[in-house]
Design a protein around this motif. Structure first.
Motif, PDB file in Angstrom:
ATOM      1  N   MET A  81      31.897  29.578  58.204  1.00 43.85           N
ATOM      2  CA  MET A  81      31.435  30.362  59.344  1.00 43.85           C
ATOM      3  C   MET A  81      32.617  30.921  60.099  1.00 43.85           C
ATOM      4  O   MET A  81      33.580  30.216  60.373  1.00 43.85           O
ATOM      5  CB  MET A  81      30.603  29.480  60.296  1.00 43.85           C
ATOM      6  CG  MET A  81      30.028  30.263  61.476  1.00 43.85           C
ATOM      7  SD  MET A  81      29.030  29.212  62.561  1.00 43.85           S
ATOM      8  CE  MET A  81      30.319  28.340  63.451  1.00 43.85           C
TER       9      MET A  81
ATOM     10  N   THR B 116      34.171  32.978  63.550  1.00 45.67           N
ATOM     11  CA  THR B 116      33.902  33.104  64.971  1.00 45.67           C
ATOM     12  C   THR B 116      34.689  34.273  65.516  1.00 45.67           C
ATOM     13  O   THR B 116      35.592  34.791  64.873  1.00 45.67           O
ATOM     14  CB  THR B 116      34.292  31.823  65.728  1.00 45.67           C
ATOM     15  OG1 THR B 116      35.685  31.544  65.480  1.00 45.67           O
ATOM     16  CG2 THR B 116      33.470  30.632  65.255  1.00 45.67           C
TER      17      THR B 116
ATOM     18  N   GLY C 133      27.768  32.918  62.109  1.00 47.51           N
ATOM     19  CA  GLY C 133      28.640  32.904  63.276  1.00 47.51           C
ATOM     20  C   GLY C 133      28.875  34.257  63.905  1.00 47.51           C
ATOM     21  O   GLY C 133      29.846  34.429  64.654  1.00 47.51           O
TER      22      GLY C 133
ATOM     23  N   LYS D 126      26.834  26.962  69.757  1.00 47.99           N
ATOM     24  CA  LYS D 126      28.149  27.078  69.115  1.00 47.99           C
ATOM     25  C   LYS D 126      28.948  28.270  69.660  1.00 47.99           C
ATOM     26  O   LYS D 126      29.959  28.655  69.089  1.00 47.99           O
ATOM     27  CB  LYS D 126      27.966  27.219  67.604  1.00 47.99           C
ATOM     28  CG  LYS D 126      27.212  26.061  66.964  1.00 47.99           C
ATOM     29  CD  LYS D 126      26.943  26.333  65.492  1.00 47.99           C
ATOM     30  CE  LYS D 126      26.121  25.211  64.855  1.00 47.99           C
ATOM     31  NZ  LYS D 126      25.787  25.495  63.439  1.00 47.99           N
TER      32      LYS D 126
ATOM     33  N   VAL E 159      27.803  31.428  69.957  1.00 46.38           N
ATOM     34  CA  VAL E 159      27.436  32.693  69.317  1.00 46.38           C
ATOM     35  C   VAL E 159      26.277  33.311  70.107  1.00 46.38           C
ATOM     36  O   VAL E 159      25.238  32.673  70.289  1.00 46.38           O
ATOM     37  CB  VAL E 159      27.033  32.479  67.848  1.00 46.38           C
ATOM     38  CG1 VAL E 159      26.602  33.792  67.205  1.00 46.38           C
ATOM     39  CG2 VAL E 159      28.187  31.849  67.074  1.00 46.38           C
TER      40      VAL E 159
END
Length: 393
Positions: A1, A3, A104, A133, A135
């Motif tokens: 994932m 970010t 993500g 998280k 997002v």
């Protein structure tokens, strides 16, 4: 994932857009111009995605995207993509948005959120999990970014209308008034979900809740399809969605509202009319006069009362400090620029943007309640009955 870049990371945010037709063009215009007027974090229009390689490449070059692609699945896994803007038809929203959030990526998706409550619930759950998280996600009800409507919300919240009693909202278009107008994906239930109801009544319902701060709890609805068959690429096809919709809404706060939507209202091109009536005043608005809000202050002596026109072009008005000198009006396309600005600001600040997927789900439940009421010949339908619905309900 992957970010988003950390605040210390000089890399601009990479943006991918999926869909390049009407909404893709509107969103592209906003991405292309937002940094010219607003202070936003650095970003790059990385890739435009569509099914036809030749057409999407042409659109990408025209709309300012660095490249194009035909496989959205490979795009959302790219390390240089941080934001996914979904302008594809509604039947694709859930699959793309959930996959992007799980990868993500911050997600902006056009309204309505999905074609079914089950899809909308899955999207809302995915958004909540992603938010934990860091997002972010947002649904594109762009009319919240009309300065006049944002001002109306401020006046209502400040108590200038007193106790809001009832609201009228009518969104009328005529692009299907001609019975010979061709068949399209917007007229098939499997691709569009619904007709005028999801397409434009969703805007009206969102505005009713946005302006008043109240929530729809029950509905009585009627749907009509006036043109049953239209010419398609392989001959005549049955229209399986509504041409027009009507609903009476019961809301929290003892507020009542009526909503009307039509795509066969001959002579009406894109008319969203909103009226809000309170104990101390009233507001009226029409999208075809986007820069104007009409306000009546009933606290004045009767001989001084009357609707007065507010030209919403002052720097003190919502969104307007970045634009032109007073009196130099803005247009429909600027609402998308405001939307992108607010979304980027929220992503940069690590804050939840609004309207959220959860708000989109609430509108979806109202739409479903209207459909159920209509199928039951306009019996009153509780919106909370639409919670936790499954496919086919």
């Amino acid at each position: 994932m992957t970010t988003s870049p950390a605040p210390s990371d000089p890399r601009p945010l990479g943006v991918a857009m999926i869909g390049y037709a009407f909404m893709g063009k509107a969103h592209s215009n906003a991405w292309r111009n937002v940094a010219s007027f607003f202070d936003v974090p650095a970003f790059e229009q990385k890739v435009l995605v569509g099914r036809d390689a030749g057409k999407v490449a042409q659109a990408a070059a025209r709309y300012g995207w660095a490249g194009s692609a035909t496989d959205w699945r490979s795009v959302i896994t790219r390390d240089d993509i941080d934001i996914v803007d979904i302008c594809a038809p509604g039947w694709m929203h859930a699959e793309i948005a959930i996959a992007a959030l799980e990868a993500g990526k911050h997600v902006l998706v056009e309204k309505p959120l999905a074609n079914t409550i089950a899809e909308a619930e899955a999207m809302s759950a995915a958004a909540a999990a992603a938010a934990a998280k860091g997002v972010q996600s947002m649904i594109g009800f762009n009319y919240r970014r009309v300065p006049a409507l944002a001002l109306a919300r401020e006046l209502i919240a400040e108590g200038r209308l007193g106790t809001v009693r009832h609201v009228r909202a009518a969104y009328l278009q005529d692009w299907l008034a001609d019975a010979g107008a061709p068949m399209s994906w917007r007229l098939r239930k499997e691709t569009a979900g619904s007709g005028a109801l999801g397409d434009i009544a969703s805007h009206a319902i969102d505005q009713v809740q946005f302006l008043t701060g109240e929530t729809v709890t029950e509905v009585t609805g009627t749907l009509r399809t006036f043109v049953a068959d239209r010419p398609g690429p392989k001959g005549w096809e049955q229209v399986t969605v509504d041409d027009a919709a009507w609903a009476t809404l019961g809301m929290t706060g003892n507020v009542s509202a009526s909503v009307e939507a039509s795509r066969v209202a001959t002579g009406q091109k894109n008319s969203l009319g909103i009226e809000v009536y309170g104990s101390l005043g009233s507001l009226t608005f029409c999208l075809e006069n986007l820069n104007e809000l009409n306000f009546l202050d009933a606290s004045l002596p009767v001989r001084e009362q009357g609707f007065r026109r507010i030209l919403v072009n002052e720097p003190e008005h919502p969104h307007m400090d970045a634009w032109w000198p007073q009196g130099h009006i803005i247009g429909w396309e600027h609402t998308f620029t405001h939307q992108i600005r607010d979304f980027l600001a929220a992503v940069n600040a690590g804050e939840a943007p609004t309207p959220s997927f959860e708000e989109g789900l609430r509108v979806q439940r109202v739409l479903a309640a209207i459909e159920e009421s209509a199928s039951n010949r306009s019996t009153i339908t509780r919106v909370d009955r639409m919670a936790f619905a499954t496919e086919g309900t």
